[in-house]
Design a protein around this motif. Structure first.
Motif, PDB file in Angstrom:
ATOM      1  N   GLY A 157       0.780  -1.224   0.000  1.00  0.00           N
ATOM      2  CA  GLY A 157       0.000   0.000   0.000  1.00  0.00           C
ATOM      3  C   GLY A 157       0.813   1.276   0.000  1.00  0.00           C
ATOM      4  N   VAL A 158       2.059   1.228   0.439  1.00  0.00           N
ATOM      5  CA  VAL A 158       2.844   2.460   0.567  1.00  0.00           C
ATOM      6  C   VAL A 158       3.359   2.916  -0.790  1.00  0.00           C
ATOM      7  CG1 VAL A 158       4.857   3.530   1.629  1.00  0.00           C
ATOM      8  CG2 VAL A 158       3.460   1.926   2.951  1.00  0.00           C
ATOM      9  N   ALA A 159       4.235   2.127  -1.404  1.00  0.00           N
ATOM     10  CA  ALA A 159       4.738   2.483  -2.730  1.00  0.00           C
ATOM     11  C   ALA A 159       3.611   2.484  -3.759  1.00  0.00           C
ATOM     12  CB  ALA A 159       5.848   1.520  -3.144  1.00  0.00           C
ATOM     13  N   ASP A 160       2.635   1.605  -3.566  1.00  0.00           N
ATOM     14  CA  ASP A 160       1.516   1.526  -4.501  1.00  0.00           C
ATOM     15  C   ASP A 160       0.833   2.889  -4.632  1.00  0.00           C
ATOM     16  OD1 ASP A 160       1.945  -0.679  -2.587  1.00  0.00           O
ATOM     17  OD2 ASP A 160       0.684  -1.852  -3.918  1.00  0.00           O
ATOM     18  N   ALA A 161       0.539   3.499  -3.488  1.00  0.00           N
ATOM     19  CA  ALA A 161      -0.159   4.784  -3.494  1.00  0.00           C
ATOM     20  C   ALA A 161       0.694   5.862  -4.147  1.00  0.00           C
ATOM     21  CB  ALA A 161      -0.530   5.180  -2.067  1.00  0.00           C
ATOM     22  N   GLU A 162       1.990   5.857  -3.848  1.00  0.00           N
ATOM     23  CA  GLU A 162       2.871   6.877  -4.418  1.00  0.00           C
ATOM     24  C   GLU A 162       2.962   6.740  -5.938  1.00  0.00           C
ATOM     25  OE1 GLU A 162       7.405   8.645  -4.025  1.00  0.00           O
ATOM     26  OE2 GLU A 162       7.060   6.514  -3.676  1.00  0.00           O
ATOM     27  N   LEU A 163       3.224   5.531  -6.429  1.00  0.00           N
ATOM     28  CA  LEU A 163       3.423   5.340  -7.868  1.00  0.00           C
ATOM     29  C   LEU A 163       2.113   5.471  -8.636  1.00  0.00           C
ATOM     30  CD1 LEU A 163       6.007   2.400  -7.901  1.00  0.00           C
ATOM     31  CD2 LEU A 163       6.341   4.839  -7.444  1.00  0.00           C
ATOM     32  N   ASP A 164       1.021   4.954  -8.061  1.00  0.00           N
ATOM     33  CA  ASP A 164      -0.282   5.078  -8.721  1.00  0.00           C
ATOM     34  C   ASP A 164      -0.714   6.539  -8.820  1.00  0.00           C
ATOM     35  OD1 ASP A 164      -0.304   2.333  -8.847  1.00  0.00           O
ATOM     36  OD2 ASP A 164      -1.916   2.055  -7.388  1.00  0.00           O
ATOM     37  N   GLY A 165      -0.190   7.379  -7.912  1.00  0.00           N
ATOM     38  CA  GLY A 165      -0.557   8.787  -7.924  1.00  0.00           C
ATOM     39  C   GLY A 165       0.094   9.590  -9.033  1.00  0.00           C
ATOM     40  N   ASP A 166       1.176   9.066  -9.616  1.00  0.00           N
ATOM     41  CA  ASP A 166       1.859   9.781 -10.696  1.00  0.00           C
ATOM     42  C   ASP A 166       2.533   8.782 -11.629  1.00  0.00           C
ATOM     43  OD1 ASP A 166       3.088  11.618 -12.338  1.00  0.00           O
ATOM     44  OD2 ASP A 166       4.518  12.348 -10.834  1.00  0.00           O
ATOM     45  N   PRO A 167       1.746   7.986 -12.369  1.00  0.00           N
ATOM     46  CA  PRO A 167       2.356   6.981 -13.246  1.00  0.00           C
ATOM     47  C   PRO A 167       3.311   7.571 -14.278  1.00  0.00           C
ATOM     48  CG  PRO A 167       0.007   6.575 -13.000  1.00  0.00           C
ATOM     49  CD  PRO A 167       0.274   7.915 -12.391  1.00  0.00           C
ATOM     50  N   ALA A 168       2.924   8.689 -14.883  1.00  0.00           N
ATOM     51  CA  ALA A 168       3.771   9.284 -15.920  1.00  0.00           C
ATOM     52  C   ALA A 168       5.089   9.765 -15.342  1.00  0.00           C
ATOM     53  CB  ALA A 168       3.038  10.433 -16.600  1.00  0.00           C
ATOM     54  N   GLY A 169       5.024  10.451 -14.198  1.00  0.00           N
ATOM     55  CA  GLY A 169       6.246  10.944 -13.577  1.00  0.00           C
ATOM     56  C   GLY A 169       7.155   9.815 -13.142  1.00  0.00           C
ATOM     57  N   PHE A 170       6.573   8.790 -12.521  1.00  0.00           N
ATOM     58  CA  PHE A 170       7.386   7.673 -12.069  1.00  0.00           C
ATOM     59  C   PHE A 170       8.044   6.939 -13.231  1.00  0.00           C
ATOM     60  CE2 PHE A 170       7.465   3.009 -11.425  1.00  0.00           C
ATOM     61  CZ  PHE A 170       8.607   2.967 -10.639  1.00  0.00           C
ATOM     62  N   LEU A 171       7.264   6.605 -14.247  1.00  0.00           N
ATOM     63  CA  LEU A 171       7.813   5.811 -15.354  1.00  0.00           C
ATOM     64  C   LEU A 171       8.899   6.581 -16.095  1.00  0.00           C
ATOM     65  CD1 LEU A 171       4.453   4.278 -16.522  1.00  0.00           C
ATOM     66  CD2 LEU A 171       6.443   2.963 -15.747  1.00  0.00           C
ATOM     67  N   ARG A 172       8.671   7.841 -16.348  1.00  0.00           N
ATOM     68  CA  ARG A 172       9.695   8.631 -17.036  1.00  0.00           C
ATOM     69  C   ARG A 172      10.983   8.672 -16.220  1.00  0.00           C
ATOM     70  NH1 ARG A 172       6.858  12.710 -17.509  1.00  0.00           N
ATOM     71  NH2 ARG A 172       7.642  13.921 -15.743  1.00  0.00           N
ATOM     72  N   ARG A 173      10.851   8.894 -14.930  1.00  0.00           N
ATOM     73  CA  ARG A 173      12.042   9.060 -14.097  1.00  0.00           C
ATOM     74  C   ARG A 173      12.747   7.739 -13.816  1.00  0.00           C
ATOM     75  NH1 ARG A 173       9.848  13.053  -9.446  1.00  0.00           N
ATOM     76  NH2 ARG A 173      11.956  12.743  -8.613  1.00  0.00           N
ATOM     77  N   VAL A 174      11.991   6.639 -13.644  1.00  0.00           N
ATOM     78  CA  VAL A 174      12.651   5.367 -13.365  1.00  0.00           C
ATOM     79  C   VAL A 174      13.315   4.814 -14.617  1.00  0.00           C
ATOM     80  CG1 VAL A 174      10.765   3.714 -13.767  1.00  0.00           C
ATOM     81  CG2 VAL A 174      12.453   3.280 -11.970  1.00  0.00           C
ATOM     82  N   PHE A 175      12.685   4.994 -15.785  1.00  0.00           N
ATOM     83  CA  PHE A 175      13.335   4.564 -17.017  1.00  0.00           C
ATOM     84  C   PHE A 175      14.659   5.304 -17.212  1.00  0.00           C
ATOM     85  CE2 PHE A 175       9.127   3.084 -19.072  1.00  0.00           C
ATOM     86  CZ  PHE A 175       9.420   1.757 -18.828  1.00  0.00           C
TER      87      PHE A 175
END
Length: 321
Positions: A157-175
């Motif tokens: 639930g912790v990381a899930d909420a953070e990443l689900d809240g900004d999929p575009a930002g997370f995916l761009r930055r992690v890639f």
């Protein structure tokens, strides 16, 4: 032959697959954060060269079912998915190609699904001996010194909420962070306390990059916005369960033919160092080829597709000859 996308029953779950070509079977297994789409550069090339190529959305991802319980991502379940995939497609044996968590699973297939594996092609993640320490315990020890995503991802639930809240930002930055354009170990300068993953990931330069376009990123964003990230995170949360399985079923040497490919800037290589490659050679007597691709990071099949395709085709042709 055009690619065919469909959902099939592999036993416990229904799995979305992309399939192309005819000939000896090759199964492409992605990791986090990924989809069958991670293999978009490999599917048409391998199919055009006489292979039947199958790229599933792995358990928890995309159009494949997403169990809620991390225990359903243990080795018994994920191996059953691969065996069920072969059975559903009436394939006796296949060459399995793995990347990231897909590679971790594929390393176990010769032992856990004997007779169903012709050979392995492994990207980025070398095989290492099972640690005597429970994974979550080891992660917590490291996280006491600096931020570690393996530890941060453990609490449901912790990381899930953070990443689900900004999929575009997370995916761009992690890639970007995992690519050859960034030094991922710089993230370790951040403490664990008070930080989420988006707090420590670097800002990414504007798209397009040499290996990722805006349209390609949009494909991931659209999919993960719909599905969320919990299915992918459950692969991390299953590590303790897999560790317990392996206490009862210790690793055996991998004797089928193996080709290993990695980028010289892959964070896995930077973090694990030469010892992991020594363990790979010691535990994989079937290791036939090692390839180090200059300038590539973790997503080597996307960052250097022409070189990866050349290596894969040469290895597959050698098997057939």
């Amino acid at each position: 032959m055009d690619a065919l996308t469909r959902r099939i029953d592999v036993g416990e779950i229904r799995m979305r697959i992309v399939e192309q070509g005819n000939g000896p079977a090759v199964v492409l297994c992605h990791g986090f954060p990924g989809l069958a789409y991670n293999w978009r550069h490999q599917l048409p090339v391998l199919a055009a060269n006489g292979f039947r190529v199958i790229a599933p959305d792995m358990r928890g991802y995309g159009g494949t079912d997403r169990p809620d319980d991390p225990r359903e991502f243990n080795r018994a379940h994920t191996v059953a998915d691969m065996v069920g995939l072969l059975d559903a497609l009436e394939i006796d044996r296949a060459v399995f190609v793995g990347h990231d968590f897909g590679a971790a699973l594929v390393w176990d297939l010769p032992q856990w699904a004997p007779g169903r594996v012709r050979a392995l092609i492994q990207l980025s993640v070398p095989r290492t001996a099972t640690s005597p320490i429970l994974p979550s315990t080891a992660y917590a020890k490291v996280a006491a010194q600096h931020f570690l995503h393996l530890h941060y991802f453990q609490e449901p639930g912790v990381a899930d909420a953070e990443l689900d809240g900004d999929p575009a930002g997370f995916l761009r930055r992690v890639f970007w962070a995992l690519s050859g354009g960034y030094r991922y170990v710089d993230i370790f300068a951040h403490p664990s306390t008070g930080n989420g993953y988006l707090d420590v990931l670097p800002q990414a330069p504007p798209l397009p990059w040499p290996w990722l376009s805006q349209a390609e990123l949009d494909h991931y964003v659209e999919t993960f916005t719909r599905t969320g990230f919990t299915g992918g995170l459950n692969w991390y949360r299953a590590n303790d369960h897999i560790w317990h399985e392996k206490q009862q079923r210790p690793d055996e040497p991998v004797t089928v033919p193996v080709c290993f490919i990695t980028g010289d800037k892959d964070p896995v290589r930077q973090i694990t160092g030469a010892d992991s490659m020594a363990q790979l050679r010691a535990t994989v007597p079937g290791l036939a080829e090692e390839h180090l691709i200059a300038g590539s990071g973790h997503f080597v099949q996307m960052e250097a597709p022409a070189e990866v395709n050349r290596i894969i085709l040469n290895f597959l042709r050698a098997l057939d000859s």
